[in-house]
Design an enzyme around this catalytic site. Structure first.
Site, PDB file in Angstrom:
ATOM      1  N   LYS A   1       0.859  -1.257   0.232  1.00  0.00           N
ATOM      2  CA  LYS A   1       0.107   0.092   0.031  1.00  0.00           C
ATOM      3  C   LYS A   1       0.873   1.239  -0.099  1.00  0.00           C
ATOM      4  O   LYS A   1       1.767   1.169   0.769  1.00  0.00           O
ATOM      5  CB  LYS A   1      -0.928   0.055   1.133  1.00  0.00           C
ATOM      6  CG  LYS A   1      -2.048   1.107   1.335  1.00  0.00           C
ATOM      7  CD  LYS A   1      -2.951   0.875   2.458  1.00  0.00           C
ATOM      8  CE  LYS A   1      -3.957   1.757   2.701  1.00  0.00           C
ATOM      9  NZ  LYS A   1      -4.745   1.657   3.686  1.00  0.00           N
TER      10      LYS A   1
ATOM     11  N   SER B   1      -9.812   1.817   2.881  1.00  0.00           N
ATOM     12  CA  SER B   1      -8.841   2.611   2.034  1.00  0.00           C
ATOM     13  C   SER B   1      -7.764   1.770   1.423  1.00  0.00           C
ATOM     14  O   SER B   1      -7.455   1.999   0.141  1.00  0.00           O
ATOM     15  CB  SER B   1      -7.878   3.896   2.999  1.00  0.00           C
ATOM     16  OG  SER B   1      -7.353   3.081   3.812  1.00  0.00           O
TER      17      SER B   1
ATOM     18  N   SER C   1      -9.649  -0.564   7.188  1.00  0.00           N
ATOM     19  CA  SER C   1      -9.291  -0.235   5.950  1.00  0.00           C
ATOM     20  C   SER C   1      -8.523  -1.374   5.139  1.00  0.00           C
ATOM     21  O   SER C   1      -8.105  -1.440   3.999  1.00  0.00           O
ATOM     22  CB  SER C   1      -8.370   0.967   5.695  1.00  0.00           C
ATOM     23  OG  SER C   1      -8.970   2.012   5.656  1.00  0.00           O
TER      24      SER C   1
END
Lengths: 94, 481, 472
Positions: free
Chosen positions: C66, C141, C165
């Site tokens: 990420k 996210s 997330s």
């Protein structure tokens, strides 16, 4: 939500310049959220002890030993403006 | 209306640790910028703080040294404000749980002891350094250069209650605090290096009023002279306003060394809301009895203890204060020397006057290894008992600083021992009196200045090898019976 | 897989990259692909296997990261314009650990700007699409990290989870997502959103893969003061007590999502596990607590983005003006909204009313969970109130978007380990999941238990996008 909510004061504290359109939109959204969190007022919270760590871990201190720092070039590589090994910004005094 | 001033001091003490407060960067003194920086002290994204154990020990020592209560379970807070040399735009500090609270510091002022109440002692981190580039005038900078070598160096902030009443008292307080941190070994305590930086909160009010006036903060000074002048100036400025019936504006000012005035610092509107909240990167900090005990063990000699020892040796409070505030070697030297001399005051005078004076002149900052308290005590005793003149003693000292001599043998060798033999002196006196009959006739009483002249004549005829005290004694006996 | 020479690391890397080359144009899951470096490192891994010097199970495995986790020498943008040019001068601790294990990084994945969002619609570089149906969001996210695993353009990925997330996008994309106990995985090098809630964790195809990766990234880190030295609880998972959280089996959670829990409950009962209903009334306050604590922490965490030392900078005549303008241009709307909310919640006169109160309610929620775990070993719930939603569906009203984290937020507030595993499909053929929460430090037990459920439900579907492309 508090009637004292002033988006100009808050954006000034947060150091974020906002356009009038942004102010209107954000003011509206923040209003919705602040109304939602009002529910917390109904929870009995007296005598509640606060631990910063969710597992109540206690702070561990580091031995005072110096270790290698960033190489100067690596420290400066993202700097928008540089002079004589310094970071340069527009004047911070008027 | 009589006005009184009330002053509270906030002092930042830079701790003398090897590494910074929240990262392992070395604490350095360097002109070269940004060479001891890492993701944490540069505030790079993703970096985290881990506190320095020694710094916490040091603040506990300082809290104990200022008689504070130690907060056993505390925490760190974030103090939020935007400033380019504050990398994270928040400073890790302490808010409602400082390490030390409610203490006091004993200070010496005008031969008297006073106690200054301490409100809190808390831990924080230093910011980077800003250098303003421009035409050389502070108000016309074109850009600001930033160096983060200083960023993250541990600072302890010591805050007094508003209990100080004069600039002299504020200076005495800072001197005492400086001595304390040096004595504890937790800071280099060098004012010129900014190891201690202070803010003064000053207000003026009617002396009969129980309420304090509006306070003005003078920020960021590191010289005692500036502190004294700034406080005096500010008291005068505020007093004039109060007398005229004008109200004092609550604001932050700074001392302008060139203009010798305080100047208002224009601050950003509403910037005083620091939004303190507990730093979620740093769990609750426990300072338990074990930790306090270990920190206490590192405390050896507090200035108040030193002052007590010096007073017991017979020195006045102001002389004690001088030694106690001075360098440690001089304090130690005094205490070991005075053990073998008779008079503490003359020992003090000789060491702080003659010895320090000659060392300064010779540009040496350390005593040669052969100069010990025993030799110095011998030398002091030589002139104290009038065996050598003070002038000779000074010469012997000069010699001693250059080479390893024994003061007494050297004095004999060089024929510096003054004769106290009455027979010899009486002969010299008789001969001088005979040669100076005109003067002798003009003498009116024993206090006449001309007695001194005659003593000088005797000394001269002896080539200064007689004890002037004995000469005077014999002379007066001869002349006035 | 490499040990018995079925395949070489470089072959797997090429295969994954090949997949990425056709999925990326549709999904936009990676922000950057590290092809050259990846290929080079995977060939080094090949040689280690040939010489029988492999670094372990993960040597040569291609994993996506990420883009809020720092890798030395690469850009870390947080999907923000603010960091569009930011190159990290250091490795996050998890990255150092994975490098030592011989992991190959495929690249950096898309996210909602600074991990604030539940759909990746807040990315400054455009949203990621759901591999099951590109009209739907992948969640957020960590939407990019979930999508790459689902689409096969990485074998696994790392995400970060502040209020769901990792788990929410894993659920939307039909893969496994695990948020470990707070403090078990170092946050050093993870760009902070809300420090007391953030935790890095894996997103994988199977629970076993999650176990392997978690094993590699967990452990005490002296660079993170909130890091713990975990003493993991080991439960005997043969017969366990499972609590069904009443508050997440009522209005506000879709019937489809509730049905998945009921399905799993029947399977568990068949195996002789004990299932009871439990109630934690304060979990209904969790969203409110979260939307004060997370913005408050983020308002300070994001102060460092000011144009002074890194990132973009707007021209201005004073430093303050420069910072104001840079932050105005550099941050997107959602980020500004949360910074302002947090700033307000911390400001003079409002602290006690908002942030102070939220901290205390959080502390009550933590003790409520403690009590609940006296009675049950695990708590079972849906991961999300609904399956993936369509683009634009929840952007009008902030609360609607926030509500998609309803079931995931409590684990962050209490620091608990929680895993999401896919169990079935919705009527729109989108994946549905259940979430298992455990006691603090029961991470391996949660994983073991999730693995047993994984075996029971036999979720054998895969993303449509992949199948369509494979057929073509």
């Amino acid at each position: 939500m508090s009637e004292n909510f002033n988006i100009d004061d808050v954006s000034n504290l947060a150091s974020i310049e906002l356009s009038e359109d942004e102010k209107a939109k954000l003011q509206k959204d923040l209003q919705i959220i602040l109304e939602h969190v009002e529910a917390l007022k109904n929870v009995d919270i007296k005598d509640e002890k606060i631990d910063i760590h969710p597992l109540s871990k206690v702070l561990e201190l580091r031995k005072d030993e110096s270790k290698e720092s960033l190489k100067h070039e690596d420290a400066m590589m993202n700097s928008p403006e540089t002079k004589d090994g310094h970071f340069v910004v527009p004047p911070s005094i008027e | 209306m009589n006005l009184k001033a009330t002053i509270g001091m906030e002092t930042h003490v830079e701790l003398d640790t090897e590494s910074k407060m929240f990262c392992s960067c070395e604490v350095i003194e360097s002109e070269e910028p940004n060479i001891s920086v890492c993701p944490t002290c540069l505030g790079l994204p993703g970096a985290l703080p881990v506190p320095n154990k020694t710094a916490i020990e040091y603040i506990v020592m300082l809290s104990l040294g200022t008689n504070c209560n130690i907060t056993n379970e505390g925490m760190f807070h974030r103090k939020n404000y935007f400033y380019p040399d504050l990398p994270k735009n928040y400073q890790i500090s302490q808010f409602d749980f400082p390490v030390g609270i409610n203490g006091s510091l004993e200070i010496v002022l005008d031969e008297e002891l006073h106690s200054v109440e301490i409100e809190r002692v808390h831990m924080e981190e230093d910011t980077g350094k800003s250098v303003h580039e421009g035409s050389g005038r502070i108000d016309s900078a074109i850009s600001t250069l930033l160096d983060f070598n200083r960023s993250g160096i541990p600072l302890v902030e010591v805050v007094t209650k508003p209990v100080i009443s004069t600039s002299k008292m504020a200076v005495a307080y800072i001197e005492e605090l400086r001595q304390l941190v040096i004595e504890l070994g937790i800071s280099k305590g060098k004012l010129e290096k900014g190891n201690l930086r202070f803010d003064a909160n000053i207000s003026v009010a009617d002396e009969n009023s129980n309420e304090l006036g509006t306070k003005v903060e003078i920020k960021n000074m590191n010289s005692l002279k500036s502190l004294e002048k700034a406080i005096d100036y500010e008291i005068m400025r505020q007093s004039k306003q109060v007398e005229k019936g004008e109200s004092v504006i609550q604001e932050t000012r700074h001392w302008d060394e060139n203009k010798q005035v305080t100047i208002s610092m224009r601050t950003k509107e509403g910037s005083a809301d620091y939004r303190y909240f507990s730093d979620p990167d740093l769990p609750n900090m426990i300072i338990d009895q074990e930790f306090i005990k270990n920190s206490k063990k590192k405390i050896q000699n507090l200035p108040t203890d030193k002052r007590k020892t010096l007073k017991e040796s017979g020195l006045s409070l102001s002389d004690s204060n001088y030694l106690d505030k001075g360098e440690k070697w001089l304090y130690d030297l005094y205490l070991s020397t005075v053990e073998n001399t008779k008079d503490s005051k003359s020992t003090f005078n000789f060491l702080t006057g003659e010895l320090q004076g000659q060392m300064r002149k010779a540009e040496i900052d350390k005593l040669p290894e052969w100069v010990d308290s025993e030799k110095l005590a011998n030398l002091i005793n030589l002139f104290e008992t009038n065996e050598v003149s003070f002038t000779s003693a000074k010469d012997i000292l000069a010699k001693l600083l250059g080479e390893d001599i024994d003061p007494k043998s050297y004095a004999s060798e060089k024929n510096l021992i003054q004769s106290s033999d009455d027979e010899e002196i009486r002969a010299l006196v008789t001969s001088v009196v005979k040669d100076n009959q005109d003067i002798v006739e003009r003498l009116e009483d024993p206090d006449d200045k001309l007695v001194g002249f005659l003593v000088g004549q005797v000394m001269k005829s002896s080539e200064i090898k007689v004890n002037p005290g004995t000469v005077k004694e014999v002379l007066l006996k001869e002349l006035f019976g | 897989m490499f040990q018995n020479k079925e395949m070489k690391p470089s072959e797997l890397f090429e295969q994954v990259y090949e997949t990425a080359s056709y999925t990326e144009s549709v999904l936009h899951a990676h922000l950057e692909l590290f092809y050259d470096e990846g290929l080079k490192l995977s060939k080094e891994s090949d040689r280690r296997y040939i010489k029988s010097e492999s670094l372990g199970l993960l040597d040569g495995i291609p994993i996506a990261i990420k883009d809020n986790i720092n890798i030395y020498g690469y850009k870390t943008t947080c999907s923000s314009k603010m960091l569009s040019n930011y190159v990290s001068p250091y490795d996050a601790t998890v990255i150092s650990s994975l490098k030592k294990a011989g992991i190959i990084f495929t690249g950096k994945t898309n996210l909602d700007e600074f991990a604030m969002g539940s759909s990746t619609e807040n990315s400054a570089y455009g949203p990621t699409k759901n591999p099951w149906n590109p009209d739907y969001v992948p969640g957020g996210s960590s939407g990019g990290s979930a999508a790459v695993v689902s689409a096969g353009s990485a074998v696994a990925s790392l995400g970060s989870d502040t209020g769901g997330s990792i788990r929410q996008p894993a659920s939307f994309c039909g893969v496994v997502g695990f948020k470990p106990t707070y403090g078990t995985v170092s946050r050093y090098g993870l760009i902070a959103f809300a420090s007391s809630l953030d935790q890095i964790g894996p997103i994988t195809n199977t629970v076993d893969d999650t176990r392997i990766i978690f094993n590699e990234i967990q452990g005490y880190d002296s660079k993170d003061a909130t890091s713990i030295t975990p003493e993991y609880l080991k439960l005997d998972n043969k017969k366990v007590k499972v609590g069904i959280l009443k508050e997440f089996m009522q209005e506000g959670v879709s019937e489809e999502s509730q049905n998945e829990v009921n399905k799993v409950v029947s399977l568990l009962q068949e195996k002789g596990h004990e299932v009871t209903e439990i109630s934690l009334p304060l979990t209904e306050m969790a969203l409110s607590v979260y939307y004060l604590i997370a913005p408050a922490e983020c308002s300070a965490n994001l102060s460092r983005f000011d144009g002074v030392r890194f990132g973009i900078r707007e021209a201005a005549s004073t430093s303050y003006e420069m910072m104001n303008k840079t932050r105005s241009v550099g941050f997107g709307e959602e980020v500004k909204k949360r910074i302002l909310l947090g700033t307000y919640a911390l400001s003079a006169g409002y602290f006690d009313e908002y942030y102070g109160r939220a901290l205390k309610v959080r502390s009550k929620i933590i003790s409520d969970f403690k009590d609940a775990f006296e009675k049950v070993d695990f708590i079972l719930s849906p991961t999300t109130p609904t399956p993936a939603f369509a683009f634009g569906e929840k952007t009008k009203n902030p609360l609607e978007m926030y509500l998609s984290d309803l079931c995931t937020i409590p684990a962050n507030l209490a620091g608990l380990p929680a895993i999401s595993i896919p169990t079935g499909l919705s009527k729109n053929a989108l994946p549905l999941s259940v979430q298992i929460m455990g006691k603090p430090c029961s991470d391996y037990s949660v994983i073991d238990f999730a693995e047993s459920i994984e075996e029971m439900v036999e979720f054998n579907y895969s993303a449509n996008l992949l199948e369509e492309n494979n057929e073509s």
